[in-house]
Design an enzyme around this catalytic site. Sequence first.
Site, short mmCIF file in Angstrom:
data_model
loop_
_atom_site.label_atom_id
_atom_site.label_comp_id
_atom_site.label_asym_id
_atom_site.label_seq_id
_atom_site.Cartn_x
_atom_site.Cartn_y
_atom_site.Cartn_z
CB SER A 45 -38.77 -66.71 38.86
OG SER A 45 -39.13 -67.87 39.56
CB ALA A 46 -35.16 -63.85 35.91
CB ILE A 47 -40.01 -62.23 38.78
CG1 ILE A 47 -40.36 -63.38 37.84
CG2 ILE A 47 -41.15 -61.21 38.84
CD1 ILE A 47 -41.56 -64.17 38.29
CG HIS A 49 -41.82 -60.58 42.62
ND1 HIS A 49 -42.66 -61.48 42.01
CD2 HIS A 49 -40.70 -61.27 42.96
CE1 HIS A 49 -42.07 -62.68 42.00
NE2 HIS A 49 -40.89 -62.57 42.57
CE LYS A 251 -43.58 -63.03 45.22
NZ LYS A 251 -42.44 -63.43 46.11
CB ILE A 337 -31.81 -62.22 51.15
CG1 ILE A 337 -31.11 -61.52 52.30
CG2 ILE A 337 -32.28 -61.21 50.09
CD1 ILE A 337 -31.89 -60.40 52.96
CB SER A 339 -38.98 -64.81 46.47
OG SER A 339 -39.80 -63.97 45.71
CB CYS A 404 -28.46 -72.38 19.75
SG CYS A 404 -28.12 -74.10 19.33
CB CYS A 439 -27.34 -77.79 20.54
SG CYS A 439 -25.83 -76.78 20.55
#
Lengths: 481, 419, 120
Positions: A45-47, A49, A251, A337, A339, A404, A439
Site C-alpha cells: 500500500s506504500a503507507i 503509518h 488493517k 516483517i 505491515s 502517459c 496504456c
Amino acid sequence: MYDYIIIGAGVIGSCIARELSRFNVKVLVLEKENDVANVQSLANSAIVHSGHNPEPNSLKAKLSVWGNKLYEDMEKELEIPLLRTGAFVVAHNKAEEEQLFELAKTAKINQVPEFSILDYKEASLIEPNLSKSVTKVLSLPTTKVTYPWEVAFAAMENAIINGVEFKKNSLVTAIRKENDKFYVTVNNSDILESVHLINAAGVASDDIASLIEKNVQFKIKGRKGEYFVLDKRVKGFVKNILYPLPTELGKGVLITPQVHGEILLGPNSLEVEDKYHPTTSYEGLTYVKDHASMLADNIPFNQIIRSFAGIRSTSDYDDFYIKESLEFANLYHLGGIDSPGLTACFAIAKYLVNDVMNVNKKYALNPGFNPYRKKRKMFHRLSQEEKQDLIKDEPLYGNIICKCEKITEKEILDAMHGPLGSNTIKGIKKRTRAGAGLCQGGYCEEKIMKMIAKEFNMSPLDVAYDKEETKLFVSETKVKL
Amino acid sequence: MIRDIVVIGGGASGLAASISAKKRNKDVLLIEREESLGGILNQCIHNGFGLEVFKEEYTGPEYAHKFIEEFMDLKIDYLVNTTVIKLDKNNDDFIITLSSKELGIRNITARSVIISSGCYERTRGQISMPGDRPNGVITAGSAQRYLNINGYMVGKKVFILGSGDIGLIMARRMYLEGAEVLGVAEIMPYSNGLNRNIVQCLNDFDIPLYLSHTVTNVEADEDKRLSAITIQQVDERFNPIPNTEKHFEVDTLLLSIGLIPDITLLDDLYVEVDPKTKSAKINQAYETSVKGLFICGNSLQVHDLVDNVSKESSRAGLSASDYLDGLVTNRKKIAINPGKNILYVAPQYLDFGWVEKDLLVSYRSSKKIEKALVKVYQGEKLIYQKRRAFIVPAEMETLTFSYLELDQNQDIMIEIEEV
Amino acid sequence: MAKEFICIVCPRGCRVIVDDQGSISGNQCKRGEIYVKNEMTNPTRILTTTVKTIFPEIPRASVKTDQPIPKGLLMKAMEEINKIVIDKEMNIGDIVIEHILNTNANIVLTKEIKRKEERK
C-alpha cells in the site's frame, strides 16, 4: 571475506545495508531477484503509518512510530518522496465508534502525535467523497505515503556509494558455519565467507533460516493482498488515506492516494498456500471493490488501470522477529516483517545495527560516509523554466518516450546507468514509471526495448521483462520455430 | 505567429483532416509523435483498406502511403518525433505545448485544434483478469508491432482473448509465421470482429472461436513466464459457469479486448465527455463542447473501417475551416440521444449554427438484430426511418437525413426496432 | 440444402446464400457472386506478410500477393517468402518473387524500402 552478508534487498535489506555503511565494515547484499524491491516491497500500500494500530509496547509499535519520524529525515538525506496525506479511520455506527475510541487510546499509548476524533460533518468537509454511512473518524495526520521502490533504490544506492557491494540474481542455496565464519553458497556454485550473516529475506526468511538452523523460531505464513490501481486522472478523489477499523486480519481494505497521483484500493488479506505466487482472483477483487465502497461513495471504478496481488511475510510470531539466532552466534533474523514494515524500515535498520548487533561498539565509523543521495529527476514535475534550462544542455529531455507518464529519453537512459542501473523493462518502469500509466506500456515498451538493446549492445532477443528467463521474444520471424 | 489549425496525430485521421483543411487554404501544422506519418496503418499489413475511398483494395501501409503522398504534395507543415504534452486555452486561441529532441519544449498558438490522436488498447488491468501476472500476456496491437515492424515473435503457443479485429488478424499472422494458435475466446455471444475476419483468419486455419467464454485463470512458471490459462463459459451476466473450464498450455496470451479513444490531452480543457464512447461529445461538425476544438477518427469513436476514419476526418477538417471562415453563426443546439438497442451515437448534439443541411449520425447497436428498423424521433414525431437486414455491434452504422425542417427546441432520439 | 457463405471480398462481409438450384443471393455486388463460385470450387486468398531486409532501421518490409492464390498454397508460399532477404532500396509495388509457386501471382512490396538518410 566480508564482515556482513545481508540476504535480501527489499526495503529492509537495503536500509540495513545503508545503516551498516556508516561503519568501517565490508558488506555484501545478496538478492535472488533481478532487482531490489521485487517481492514484498514491490506490491504493497506504500503507507507510512502513524503507529496507531500495533499492540502497545510491541516492537511493531516502537519501530513504526520511530520509523515514521525517520522518514522526515530521509526525505532530506535520501530524497525519498513523501505525500503527507494524513489518514481517517472510519466508524459506521455506535459499536464501531466504541472501537474507534479504543483505537484512539492505543494511538495515545503508542505516542502517535496530533490524532483527533472528528464527526461525519467535519470529516466530510475535508473528504467530500467520504461514505455517507460513516458516523465518526479517527484522524491521524502524521500518516503519509511514500514510494516503496524509491525507498529501496535510495537506501541501496546510498549504501553502494558508501562502499557496500550488491549482487542480484544471487539465490542463497546453502549456509554453513565453521571456525566462526559463515560459508554462504550462491546459486549452487560460488561460496562466500562472512563473519556475520543477516537474514532479511522477507517471504523466504524462514526458508533461509532452515538452510542452517534445526529449529527455526518463526514460520512465514504468507498472506496475499489484492489491489486495484485507479489512474492518476482520479487524483484528488480522496486526500486522506481511508482505513476501516482494523481486525485480526490486518488493517483491512483501504483507499490510498499514491505519490504519483493514482489511488490504490485494497488490500484484502488471505492466507495462501504458495507464498511465492500471489495471484488475483475474481472473488478477491470483488471483495476489494465491495469493501472500498464502505469507505467512500462514487468510487470511479471505470478508471481502474491495473489489478495486482502482493504478499505479506506474516509469521506465526506475534511481532517483528528481530533477534540473533538461538543456534548460531552472529546470525541475525528479521522474520515476520509484514505491515508496518515499510513504515518501520529505517528504524528496523537502526535497531538491528545498534541495539541488536551492537555494531557501534565493535567497529569504527566509516570516515567517508556520505548520508546524501540525489534522486533521479522526474522531469515532468519541474517548472517550465527548470525544464527549459535542463533541455538546453541535454536535448534528450525533449524526447518523450512514455506518453502517459511523460517520461523522457534522458530519464530512461539515466535509469540504465548509475550504481543501481537496470537493463530490464520492469527495472526501467520501477525507476522511471515508464509503462506505469494508462496504456501500461502498450506504447512505450517497444521503444524502451530498443533503447536497452542499443545502450547495452544486446540483441533485442536478449532483452528481458524482468529475470533473464523472461525474454520479450522467442525468436525472430522468418526462421523455423 | 498564430496557426489556423494544429492537427494532433498523423495517422489516417490526422492526414485526412490536414489535407481537407489545407485544400481550403488553411495554414495547418500536423504534429506526430512517431518518426513517420501513417500511424497504426504502418503495422496493419493485411489488406481490406481503401475500397470505399479509392474503390480498390490496399494493405495498411499502401493506404497510408496514398494519403502521405497527397499530404506531401500539398506541402503541409508537419513535425515528427514530437509529442504534445499539454493543450490549453487562452481566450479564443489554443496553446499547444510540444516537446521534442530538436525543439525542446515549445508553445504554439492556434485558432483551432483537431485531435486525431487515435486510441489505445485496453489492457489486462482494465478487465481485472484473475491469476498470476507473468510475462507473456500482451495486447494484440503491441504484438503486431513487434511481429510486423520489428520482426520478432512474442511466443509460439498462443491463445487470444477477445475477438476484436486485431486479435483475429493476429491469429492468422502468428499462424502464418509458424506459431500454434490454440483458440480465441470471446466473452460476448457474438464476435466483435468483422465477419470476413472470422472466415479468413480463423476458419481458414481451423482456429476455434469460443463464444461466451473468458479467461478465468492465468498461471506462471517458476520464472514468472506464462505457462497456462483457463477459459470458462459465462452466463448472460458474464459470470463464469462452474465445470466449463478448459485448460490451455500456452506461452502467450494476446489481448484484443477493446480500444479506447486516447483523449488524455483534453484533461485540462474540461471537455464534455460521453461515457459511452469514452471520448468527447461532439456536434455534427465534430466540434467538442469547447469552441474551435475538433476531434475525429479513433480518438472520437473506434471505427472498424479506416475508410470511414478518412471520410470522417476529412469532414472534420472542413468543419474547422468553416469555423475559421466565420461561417458558423447563431448557434443553437439540441441533443441527439441513444434510444432502445443503441450502444452510442455520435454526434451527441446537433448545432444549428453550421451550414450543412444533412445530418450524418454514426451509431452502434447494443446487440445483434436481424430485420431491424432504425427510427429517428423528435418528441413523438417520427422524422426518419430505414430498414436494415442485419445489424451487429461490431459494425458501425450510419444514417443521414436533412435537418432543415427540424424543431430547434426539441431533442432527437434514435432507436432500433426489431421487426 | 442451401449453403451460406460470408463474402470476404470487402469488409462489408455479406451473407451470401447458394440454394439447391445453385442460384446465389444476398450479395450486394457482383464480386460477391464470383467469390462464392470460387469458394465452392477453388478457394483463393490474398496473402499478406513480411520479408527480411538487410537494413537495421527497416528490419522487415510488408508484402502481398498481387492476386489471390489457392488457399492450400498459403503456408508453402510463406516458406518461399521467408527465404528472401532484400538488400536494396525498392518501391511499393516492386516485385519480390515472380509467379510464386508457379501461380500467376507475384509477391510485391506494400511498403517502400528507403534508407533513412535518403528519405524526404
